[in-house]
Scaffold this motif. Structure first.
Motif, mmCIF file in Angstrom:
data_model
loop_
_atom_site.group_PDB
_atom_site.id
_atom_site.type_symbol
_atom_site.label_atom_id
_atom_site.label_comp_id
_atom_site.label_asym_id
_atom_site.label_seq_id
_atom_site.Cartn_x
_atom_site.Cartn_y
_atom_site.Cartn_z
ATOM 1 N N GLY A 406 0.798 -1.221 0.000
ATOM 2 C CA GLY A 406 0.000 0.000 0.000
ATOM 3 C C GLY A 406 0.828 1.266 0.000
ATOM 4 O O GLY A 406 0.322 2.327 -0.387
ATOM 5 N N ARG A 407 2.091 1.171 0.403
ATOM 6 C CA ARG A 407 2.938 2.361 0.421
ATOM 7 C C ARG A 407 3.221 2.883 -0.994
ATOM 8 O O ARG A 407 3.705 3.995 -1.156
ATOM 9 C CB ARG A 407 4.244 2.069 1.154
ATOM 10 N N HIS A 408 2.930 2.063 -2.014
ATOM 11 C CA HIS A 408 3.184 2.463 -3.394
ATOM 12 C C HIS A 408 1.911 2.899 -4.122
ATOM 13 O O HIS A 408 1.882 2.946 -5.354
ATOM 14 C CB HIS A 408 3.835 1.307 -4.153
ATOM 15 N N LEU A 409 0.854 3.172 -3.365
ATOM 16 C CA LEU A 409 -0.395 3.681 -3.934
ATOM 17 C C LEU A 409 -0.663 5.078 -3.390
ATOM 18 O O LEU A 409 -0.409 5.351 -2.204
ATOM 19 C CB LEU A 409 -1.563 2.757 -3.575
ATOM 20 N N ASP A 410 -1.175 5.968 -4.245
ATOM 21 C CA ASP A 410 -1.514 7.305 -3.751
ATOM 22 C C ASP A 410 -2.917 7.304 -3.155
ATOM 23 O O ASP A 410 -3.570 6.251 -3.028
ATOM 24 C CB ASP A 410 -1.380 8.345 -4.869
ATOM 25 N N SER A 411 -3.399 8.480 -2.772
ATOM 26 C CA SER A 411 -4.695 8.583 -2.099
ATOM 27 C C SER A 411 -5.856 8.176 -2.998
ATOM 28 O O SER A 411 -6.945 7.859 -2.506
ATOM 29 C CB SER A 411 -4.913 10.027 -1.613
ATOM 30 N N ASN A 412 -5.634 8.159 -4.320
ATOM 31 C CA ASN A 412 -6.671 7.745 -5.260
ATOM 32 C C ASN A 412 -6.533 6.283 -5.680
ATOM 33 O O ASN A 412 -7.246 5.816 -6.568
ATOM 34 C CB ASN A 412 -6.625 8.638 -6.506
ATOM 35 N N GLY A 413 -5.588 5.571 -5.039
ATOM 36 C CA GLY A 413 -5.395 4.159 -5.357
ATOM 37 C C GLY A 413 -4.582 3.910 -6.610
ATOM 38 O O GLY A 413 -4.555 2.791 -7.111
ATOM 39 N N LYS A 414 -3.902 4.940 -7.114
ATOM 40 C CA LYS A 414 -3.078 4.789 -8.308
ATOM 41 C C LYS A 414 -1.648 4.416 -7.922
ATOM 42 O O LYS A 414 -1.131 4.855 -6.902
ATOM 43 C CB LYS A 414 -3.087 6.076 -9.135
ATOM 44 N N PHE A 415 -1.033 3.618 -8.779
ATOM 45 C CA PHE A 415 0.330 3.169 -8.516
ATOM 46 C C PHE A 415 1.316 4.328 -8.636
ATOM 47 O O PHE A 415 1.215 5.168 -9.531
ATOM 48 C CB PHE A 415 0.713 2.075 -9.515
ATOM 49 N N VAL A 416 2.288 4.361 -7.713
ATOM 50 C CA VAL A 416 3.334 5.398 -7.711
ATOM 51 C C VAL A 416 4.696 4.722 -7.879
ATOM 52 O O VAL A 416 5.136 3.977 -6.994
ATOM 53 C CB VAL A 416 3.319 6.214 -6.409
#
Length: 454
Positions: A406-416
């Motif tokens: 989950g640390r690689h997802l932003d607040s909108n659930g998009k991959f970072v």
């Protein structure tokens, strides 16, 4: 009187040697010297990356030196120092340390352990050949999907209990062999056993460990080292013989207008370029280097399966995502829709972060006198990069020792995507087969999770 003079002389010599041991090059990065002759080798233990990380906290969190044997080494401990050295000053740090063992294994050929003009020419050729073969395009998806179907059928015929690592290793080997030599092997083929033999598969890790850990029980480790070197040499001979036989077959059937794989492109180059860089021996070792690198992808796949088993919630979440995006796998080109599967992408990135394949990577060497972060580093200084520390840097990662996609997802659930995760290294020595490895991991995990419950 003579005894007194002898004693004074011996003491002066010992003092001189002691002071010489602790003397460093001018304006050299700080770091421990360890014991005379051995340096810090006795203290490295089974996890040198963690020991060196603790020493970095004490001496310098970015660039640190240490003595190993008779040589001064540099270790880069954070992403900023690594990028500065390997990317911005990449040519200055692109060498490899000289080693009689490496020379014995490669005879100065291949890609991984060579440097200078040979390395530049061969890397340039490798990038061109793989690009021409369509790496990163539809053809790579086709090769991976075809091999996955063989793997899946093998899993299904094996019952509920599966030796997943051995099967994955053979599947990954076949994908690499298809790209390099246009050939795959049945999983029970004796040639497959030679190629995937344990020490061959672990060769780069083994060579790294030789450079770093003749530690603790020295007598025991020397005996073990001799045994391992003998085993690696024997396996090198066997694997090169297999590769040479395949190359000879390619040469007999070579069609310049229909180049199908890496070996074909190299043979084509041999017809037009003179010198020592395009020879049969170079092709053998080059192909073997790429095979070893390709097979090492199995380690990351294996750790990914372990994480799926340990953290079942992620398996369920990814399976649901896969079902929503590609249904019952009517699409054979999953890598083209990666943006629509953020949970799978974040899971894979966290596997790379938590379970670094090459914790310290293979050592580099400075090719000229250089300045880095205000320090002066002489020519021919060996340099390590502590990738494990970068992947566990508490300044970047909250609770770095916890597995948390989950640390690689932003607040909108998009991959970072994170520039602080470098499983394939960076700069001039970046892994040549990175695109293949990334495609393998994504497609294999997507299909395994979508088709099986682990």
């Amino acid at each position: 009187m003579d005894d007194y003079i002898c004693l004074i002389t011996v003491l002066l010599i010992l003092i001189y040697l002691w002071l010489s041991w602790y003397r460093k090059p001018k304006n050299f990065p700080p770091g421990p010297r360890g014991l005379p002759i051995l340096g810090i080798v006795p203290y490295l233990g089974k996890h040198p990356e963690k020991v060196l990380s603790k020493l970095a906290d004490k001496y310098n969190p970015s660039v640190m030196s240490f003595r190993m044997g008779r040589m001064d080494w540099i270790i880069l401990n954070d992403i900023e120092a690594i990028n500065q050295a390997l990317v911005k000053q990449g040519e200055d740090f692109s060498g490899r340390p000289k080693s009689p063992l490496f020379d014995m294994l490669t005879n100065g050929c291949g890609l991984v352990f060579v440097d200078g003009e040979r390395w530049k020419e061969q890397r340039k050729f490798g990038i061109m050949a793989l690009r021409s073969l369509g790496m990163g395009k539809r053809i790579l998806d086709e090769i991976i999907n075809k091999e996955f179907e063989v793997l899946a059928n093998h899993f299904e015929s094996s019952g509920s209990s599966i030796d997943a690592m051995t099967s994955l290793r053979k599947a990954v080997t076949n994908i690499t062999c298809e790209v390099l030599m246009g050939k795959r092997f049945e999983y029970n083929d004796p040639v497959m056993e030679i190629i995937t033999e344990h020490r061959f598969r672990e060769n780069t890790k083994f060579l790294q460990s030789i450079a770093l850990s003749l530690c603790h029980n020295l007598d025991k480790n020397i005996i073990t080292l001799i045994s391992l070197v003998s085993e690696v040499l024997l396996n090198t001979i066997n694997s090169l013989a297999v590769i040479q036989e395949i190359i000879e077959s390619h040469k007999r059937n070579f069609d310049q207008n229909n180049k199908k794989d890496f070996v074909d492109y190299f043979i084509d180059e041999m017809l037009y370029k003179e010198g020592n860089y395009f020879t049969d021996e170079q092709l053998c070792h080059y192909t073997r280097d790429l095979l070893v690198a390709g097979i090492n992808t199995t380690t990351a796949l294996g750790w990914g399966i372990v994480c799926l088993l340990l953290y079942r919630g992620h398996q369920t979440k990814i399976a649901k995502e896969i079902q929503q995006v590609i249904g019952k796998f009517n699409s054979n080109f999953i890598s083209k829709i990666t943006d629509r599967m953020p949970h799978l992408r974040s899971f894979i990135q966290e596997v790379h972060r938590c379970r670094s394949i090459a914790t310290l990577n293979l050592p580099h060497r400075t090719t000229r006198d250089v300045r880095l972060n205000g320090y002066d580093i002489p020519k021919n200084t060996p340099v390590l990069t502590n990738i494990w520390r970068v992947h566990n840097d508490p300044r970047v990662w909250k609770d770095p020792h916890k597995f948390n996609p989950g640390r690689h997802l932003d607040s909108n659930g998009k991959f970072v995507h994170s520039a602080h995760i470098i499983p394939f290294a960076c700069g001039y020595r970046r892994c040549l087969g990175e695109r293949i490895a990334r495609a393998e991991m994504f497609i294999f995990f997507a299909k395994i999770i979508g088709r099986f419950e682990l």
